[in-house]
Design an enzyme around this catalytic site. Structure first.
Site, short mmCIF file in Angstrom:
data_model
loop_
_atom_site.label_atom_id
_atom_site.label_comp_id
_atom_site.label_asym_id
_atom_site.label_seq_id
_atom_site.Cartn_x
_atom_site.Cartn_y
_atom_site.Cartn_z
N ASN B 391 4.19 -4.46 5.36
CA ASN B 391 3.95 -3.06 5.01
C ASN B 391 2.72 -2.54 5.74
O ASN B 391 2.84 -1.82 6.74
CB ASN B 391 3.80 -2.91 3.50
CG ASN B 391 3.71 -1.46 3.07
OD1 ASN B 391 3.67 -0.56 3.91
ND2 ASN B 391 3.67 -1.22 1.78
N ASP B 392 1.54 -2.95 5.30
CA ASP B 392 0.30 -2.41 5.87
C ASP B 392 0.22 -2.58 7.38
O ASP B 392 -0.33 -1.72 8.07
CB ASP B 392 -0.91 -3.08 5.21
CG ASP B 392 -1.07 -2.67 3.75
OD1 ASP B 392 -0.55 -1.60 3.40
OD2 ASP B 392 -1.70 -3.42 3.00
#
Lengths: 137, 465
Positions: B391-392
């Site tokens: 994600n990040d």
């Protein structure tokens, strides 16, 4: 007459002898004072040698590890973990003392722990490396 | 004569260890490198057993054997997904061993030739204290890291008030004890130092969150090396010094690479508490923006008609154990003539190189697995970016939003691909607590569900089509 002069020279010799022995014991004292200095200089000497080895080894480590491909960073951690267990060298000396004492037990436990690491670390590294395969063509 | 024989033998060991690390520069030479490492370790143990001080062998052999069996069993039985906690656990053992060896030197200094003028020299006491301190911090710190990775302790950062003050106080107190210990060596002070530094290690790692574990593990790896080097100074053993320095610098380099991968300083990571509080507020921001959700069939259709797919795995893949299903999926795609490659972010997963090992376990050839620098340009010319469990590391906010906590972090440019397929269980924010604007882009299709289940569904859809 002769006897008195003889006695006098004897006394003189005795005095010299005493003087020499006093000087000798003084010298002995001085040497004794010097001995610990030499020893502490010698151990200070190892510290400098050790530091030299340490700094150079850091540089070797730096250049070798930068060449490790990022894909193998996990095996790198596992294998460095295994080889840092070389601390077992110190543990073995303690564990192998002639008479069993508190320090030998500390050493034995350390040998046990370090050998878990050695076997575990190298085997898990081998297992990981075994999985890396090139594209079959 | 024997003394120089032993010194030369230790030198050979040191060279073998250097070659072992050198072997890791490519997967082909790595296997050979590992063998050289084993050879070096065997030689080191044999040489030490030849020392005149080592007089009794029975218990040593028993301890070696017992440890060997336990170690071998653990290494054989461990699942590859549990690798990070295994490494953390092993680090704790090195730390404890260092404390014990320092203890042995403290209580039986004659055996190690540390006694001059009827007492341990000041220098040796300082070195022993250093070995104890680093060893104890490594020991308890690694136990906490193990607990966090194994899920025994909450992975979220645990912070309390005045935490840093307490740590500072503990550090200062340990330093005072070292000074007193040097002039007045007593067992009580020795154990006091063990206890205080142990507590310090515990408190230092506790506030560091789960996704910062790659840095923590590398740091502890480095510490275990420094502990060995400190012991080497105590025992005046060059082999220990060289090996400790190698391991120490290796761990330090890995920590540096990991920190750079997150664009954070090592200090910032060590102080901990990252990614805790922000999550609640940040995830509301995009509350009512539309998200395009798709099914496994849609994903299968898009990928089958693509000419190239780049897969971006993250920690979520490891959690879901999706690597095997993922490899099967990419095999089918390859049969359809699609070029499939994998892109790995440096901090993906819970330890350096974590994703690479998991993909290797699933028989993904390592030449299909590329690093951030190698593949980042190719996203703009690729049809599909398939993000699974990351994600990040894909969040464009790192490039565009200076207020974002992850601003400046190098990211994989998945948004440049024609289509982004994003497998995710829910819309929850990532570790950093930042919303990912990628979810709301028009070229993004969200695939909601478990990573493994989704891959299997895509496989079915591909086979039925």
């Amino acid at each position: 007459m002769d006897t008195t002069s003889f006695a006098a020279s004897l006394a003189a010799i005795a005095a010299t002898q005493e003087d020499i022995s006093r000087q000798l014991s003084k010298l002995a004292e001085q040497t004794q004072d010097l001995a610990p200095q030499t020893i502490s200089m010698a151990s200070g000497g190892f510290f400098i040698t050790g530091l030299t080895i340490f700094v150079l080894a850091c540089f070797v480590g730096y250049y070798v590890v930068w060449r490790v491909t990022p894909a193998l960073h996990s095996p790198l951690m596992a294998v460095t973990n295994a080889i840092s267990s070389v601390i077992i060298v110190g543990a073995l000396v303690a564990a192998g003392l002639k008479t069993l004492c508190f320090a030998s037990w500390l050493g034995l436990v350390a040998v046990f722990l370090a050998s878990i690491n050695i076997f575990g670390g190298f085997i898990v590294t081998a297992r990981m490396l075994h999985m890396y395969k090139k594209k079959a063509k | 004569m024997t003394a120089s024989f032993i010194a030369i033998s230790y030198l050979v060991c040191a060279v073998l260890f250097i070659l072992a690390l050198r072997g890791l520069s490519s997967p082909e030479s790595a296997v050979q490198g590992n063998r050289l490492g084993i050879l070096g370790m065997t030689l080191a143990i044999m040489t030490t057993l030849c020392l005149p001080q080592v007089a009794s062998y029975g218990l040593i052999v028993a301890a070696l054997f017992a440890g060997g069996v336990v170690g071998a069993l653990i290494a054989k039985l461990i699942r590859m997904t549990a690798l990070p906690q295994l490494v953390a656990g092993f680090h704790s053992l090195v730390g404890l061993a260092a404390v014990l060896v320092a203890g042995a030197a403290f209580f039986e200094p004659e055996a190690f030739g540390l006694v001059h003028e009827g007492r341990i020299s000041y220098g040796s006491l300082i070195e022993i204290s250093l070995g104890v301190a680093i060893g104890a911090i490594t020991f308890t710190g690694s136990i906490i890291a193990f607990g966090k990775l194994q899920g025994l302790i909450s992975g979220s950062p645990l912070v309390f008030k005045f935490q840093h003050h307490v740590n500072l106080l503990l550090g200062a107190l340990s330093l005072v004890i070292v000074v007193v210990l040097v002039f007045n060596p007593s067992p009580a002070l020795f154990w006091g130092l063990v206890f205080l530094t142990g507590l310090l290690g515990f408190l230092l790692i506790l506030p560091i969150g789960g996704a910062d574990m790659p840095v923590v593990i590398s740091m502890l790896n480095s510490y275990s090396g420094w502990a060995a080097a400190a012991t080497g100074f105590t025992l005046e053993n060059p082999l220990l010094i060289v090996t400790g320095a190698l391991v120490g610098s290796s761990g330090a380099i890995l920590s540096y690479i990991m920190c750079k991968g997150m664009n954070r300083s090592i200090i910032n990571v060590i102080l901990g508490g990252f990614g805790g509080e922000q999550s609640a507020g940040a995830s509301k921001a995009h509350g009512d923006k539309p998200v395009k959700a798709g099914s496994a069939e849609d994903a299968a259709f898009i990928m089958k008609n693509a000419s190239s797919v780049i897969i971006v795995p993250g920690y979520g893949m490891a959690v879901a154990q999706a690597q095997h299903a993922l490899r099967e999926m990419s095999d089918i795609l390859k049969k359809h003539g699609v070029q499939v490659r994998y892109a790995i972010h440096p901090v993906a997963g819970r330890m350096p190189g974590h994703m690479n090992v998991l993909l290797a376990e699933a028989n993904v050839p390592y030449d299909e697995v590329l690093e951030l620098d190698e593949i980042n340009r190719d996203f703009s010319s690729t049809d599909v970016a398939f993000v699974i469990g990351a994600n990040d590391v894909t969040n464009p906010a790192a490039k565009t939003d200076p207020l974002s906590p992850i601003y400046g972090m190098p990211i994989l440019d998945v948004e440049k691909a024609k289509t982004v397929l994003f497998i995710k269980r829910s819309m929850a924010a990532g570790y950093a607590g930042v919303d990912n604007e990628l979810f709301f882009r028009s070229n993004t299709m969200m695939l909601f569900g478990d990573a493994k289940k989704m891959c299997e569904d895509i496989i079915k859809a591909l086979e039925n089509a």
